[in-house]
Design a protein around this motif. Structure first.
Motif, mmCIF file in Angstrom:
data_model
loop_
_atom_site.group_PDB
_atom_site.id
_atom_site.type_symbol
_atom_site.label_atom_id
_atom_site.label_comp_id
_atom_site.label_asym_id
_atom_site.label_seq_id
_atom_site.Cartn_x
_atom_site.Cartn_y
_atom_site.Cartn_z
ATOM 1 N N LEU A 17 0.832 -1.211 0.000
ATOM 2 C CA LEU A 17 0.000 0.000 0.000
ATOM 3 C C LEU A 17 0.867 1.261 0.000
ATOM 4 O O LEU A 17 0.477 2.288 -0.560
ATOM 5 N N LYS A 18 2.039 1.176 0.616
ATOM 6 C CA LYS A 18 2.960 2.311 0.643
ATOM 7 C C LYS A 18 3.532 2.579 -0.753
ATOM 8 O O LYS A 18 3.658 3.725 -1.180
ATOM 9 N N THR A 19 3.880 1.500 -1.464
ATOM 10 C CA THR A 19 4.572 1.667 -2.747
ATOM 11 C C THR A 19 3.621 1.787 -3.938
ATOM 12 O O THR A 19 3.952 2.412 -4.944
ATOM 13 N N LYS A 20 2.438 1.190 -3.822
ATOM 14 C CA LYS A 20 1.516 1.171 -4.960
ATOM 15 C C LYS A 20 0.290 2.068 -4.771
ATOM 16 O O LYS A 20 -0.487 2.274 -5.704
ATOM 17 N N GLY A 21 0.068 2.567 -3.547
ATOM 18 C CA GLY A 21 -1.114 3.381 -3.296
ATOM 19 C C GLY A 21 -2.317 2.521 -2.962
ATOM 20 O O GLY A 21 -2.193 1.326 -2.657
ATOM 21 N N MET A 28 -4.853 -7.043 -4.072
ATOM 22 C CA MET A 28 -3.897 -7.579 -3.101
ATOM 23 C C MET A 28 -3.834 -9.094 -3.154
ATOM 24 O O MET A 28 -2.754 -9.694 -3.070
ATOM 25 N N ALA A 29 -4.986 -9.740 -3.301
ATOM 26 C CA ALA A 29 -5.024 -11.197 -3.358
ATOM 27 C C ALA A 29 -4.199 -11.718 -4.541
ATOM 28 O O ALA A 29 -3.433 -12.680 -4.423
ATOM 29 N N LYS A 30 -4.336 -11.035 -5.683
ATOM 30 C CA LYS A 30 -3.589 -11.458 -6.883
ATOM 31 C C LYS A 30 -2.090 -11.295 -6.667
ATOM 32 O O LYS A 30 -1.297 -12.170 -7.031
ATOM 33 N N GLN A 31 -1.691 -10.177 -6.090
ATOM 34 C CA GLN A 31 -0.265 -9.926 -5.921
ATOM 35 C C GLN A 31 0.357 -10.800 -4.837
ATOM 36 O O GLN A 31 1.537 -11.142 -4.914
ATOM 37 N N GLY A 50 -5.667 0.563 13.390
ATOM 38 C CA GLY A 50 -5.593 1.947 12.928
ATOM 39 C C GLY A 50 -4.523 2.208 11.887
ATOM 40 O O GLY A 50 -4.087 3.345 11.702
ATOM 41 N N LEU A 51 -4.079 1.149 11.182
ATOM 42 C CA LEU A 51 -2.990 1.307 10.219
ATOM 43 C C LEU A 51 -3.484 1.478 8.785
ATOM 44 O O LEU A 51 -2.747 1.977 7.932
ATOM 45 N N ILE A 52 -4.716 1.041 8.519
ATOM 46 C CA ILE A 52 -5.280 1.238 7.184
ATOM 47 C C ILE A 52 -6.703 1.759 7.307
ATOM 48 O O ILE A 52 -7.332 1.656 8.366
ATOM 49 N N GLU A 72 -2.264 7.865 8.558
ATOM 50 C CA GLU A 72 -1.067 8.611 8.992
ATOM 51 C C GLU A 72 -0.274 7.812 10.015
ATOM 52 O O GLU A 72 0.957 7.872 10.050
ATOM 53 N N SER A 73 -0.969 7.056 10.864
ATOM 54 C CA SER A 73 -0.288 6.241 11.886
ATOM 55 C C SER A 73 0.636 5.223 11.236
ATOM 56 O O SER A 73 1.748 4.973 11.714
ATOM 57 N N ALA A 74 0.190 4.617 10.132
ATOM 58 C CA ALA A 74 0.998 3.600 9.451
ATOM 59 C C ALA A 74 2.265 4.205 8.874
ATOM 60 O O ALA A 74 3.300 3.540 8.798
ATOM 61 N N ASP A 75 2.190 5.465 8.485
ATOM 62 C CA ASP A 75 3.350 6.119 7.886
ATOM 63 C C ASP A 75 4.544 6.125 8.833
ATOM 64 O O ASP A 75 5.695 6.108 8.405
ATOM 65 N N GLU A 76 4.258 6.113 10.135
ATOM 66 C CA GLU A 76 5.330 6.135 11.136
ATOM 67 C C GLU A 76 6.099 4.820 11.178
ATOM 68 O O GLU A 76 7.181 4.745 11.762
ATOM 69 N N LEU A 77 5.559 3.754 10.569
ATOM 70 C CA LEU A 77 6.227 2.448 10.589
ATOM 71 C C LEU A 77 7.392 2.385 9.603
ATOM 72 O O LEU A 77 8.234 1.503 9.689
ATOM 73 N N PHE A 78 7.424 3.324 8.672
ATOM 74 C CA PHE A 78 8.436 3.272 7.632
ATOM 75 C C PHE A 78 9.631 4.149 8.004
ATOM 76 O O PHE A 78 9.486 5.144 8.705
ATOM 77 N N PRO A 79 10.832 3.744 7.551
ATOM 78 C CA PRO A 79 12.053 4.454 7.953
ATOM 79 C C PRO A 79 12.004 5.941 7.625
ATOM 80 O O PRO A 79 11.531 6.336 6.569
ATOM 81 N N LYS A 80 12.486 6.722 8.580
ATOM 82 C CA LYS A 80 12.597 8.165 8.376
ATOM 83 C C LYS A 80 14.048 8.561 8.673
ATOM 84 O O LYS A 80 14.618 8.125 9.662
ATOM 85 N N LYS A 81 14.630 9.364 7.838
ATOM 86 C CA LYS A 81 16.005 9.807 8.039
ATOM 87 C C LYS A 81 16.054 11.324 8.170
ATOM 88 O O LYS A 81 16.890 11.998 7.580
ATOM 89 N N TYR A 82 15.103 11.850 8.959
ATOM 90 C CA TYR A 82 15.027 13.306 9.092
ATOM 91 C C TYR A 82 16.324 13.894 9.619
ATOM 92 O O TYR A 82 16.670 15.034 9.306
#
Length: 209
Positions: A17-21, A28-31, A50-52, A72-82
């Protein structure tokens, strides 16, 4: 499917969902090469956490279908290099305007944080001010615990430092945190251990003035 595989499949769904929207269950089932029923089971768990979120969309043909996307909560699961960006910008500022300007930036941040939080601590006894400050720092990712000692002191321990990469290079950030604690608590505060200086935690001893 065991629990470990379940967790792994949910991670794949989140990454997808992060990479494909936004995607449908069928997409999803097919992939993933699993049944739509299995996908729905994972989506129910992710939605509960609360992730999707889903949105009903109309199609040119057939019944409306749900499109799933990240919250927005799920976005925090991905690496951040701020910190890389922050360090680059501070380095540029140092070259352009000198160290004093960088320190001024940290000082202004400290004053802004004091202004944001002081109302929450005002008028409370010291023990409640310590508790409130610990809650604030926990909400900001510092992994805090605190204790009261028999001689009337309090100890705040921070087991994580979200700005450690910056503080490693700009020690004034640590000094600003100490001064912020003193101002918000209206107490004497001594730092006895520091993560940036090789400690296991940042530890503060607090007592009434």
């Amino acid at each position: 499917m065991n629990q470990e595989q379940d967790v792994s499949t949910r991670k794949v769904i989140l990454t997808m969902l992060k990479t494909k929207g936004a995607l449908t269950v069928s997409d999803m089932a097919k992939q993933l090469g699993i049944t739509e029923m299995a996908v729905r089971r994972h989506l129910n768990t992710l939605e509960r956490d609360g992730l999707i979120e889903s949105k009903l969309v109309r199609q040119a043909m057939g019944r409306p279908t749900n499109l799933y996307s990240l919250t927005e909560s799920a976005d925090e699961l991905f690496p951040k290099k701020y910190h890389h960006l922050t360090l680059d910008l501070l380095g540029e500022l140092m070259e352009e305007a000198g160290e004093a300007k960088v320190q001024q930036l940290f000082d202004r941040r400290k004053e802004r944080l004091i202004g944001r939080y002081e109302e929450q601590l005002k008028g409370k006894p010291l023990s409640e001010r310590v508790q409130t400050l610990a809650d604030i720092q926990n909400a900001n990712g510092y992994m805090v615990d605190w204790t009261a000692t028999e001689d009337g002191q309090f100890i705040i321990n921070e087991h994580n430092c979200p700005i450690s990469q910056v503080a490693n290079q700009y020690n004034h950030a640590c000094q600003c945190e100490l001064l912020m604690f003193e101002t918000l608590l209206g107490a004497d505060v001594e730092r006895t251990e520091c993560l940036v200086k090789g400690g296991m935690k940042c530890s503060y001893v607090i007592q009434e003035k």
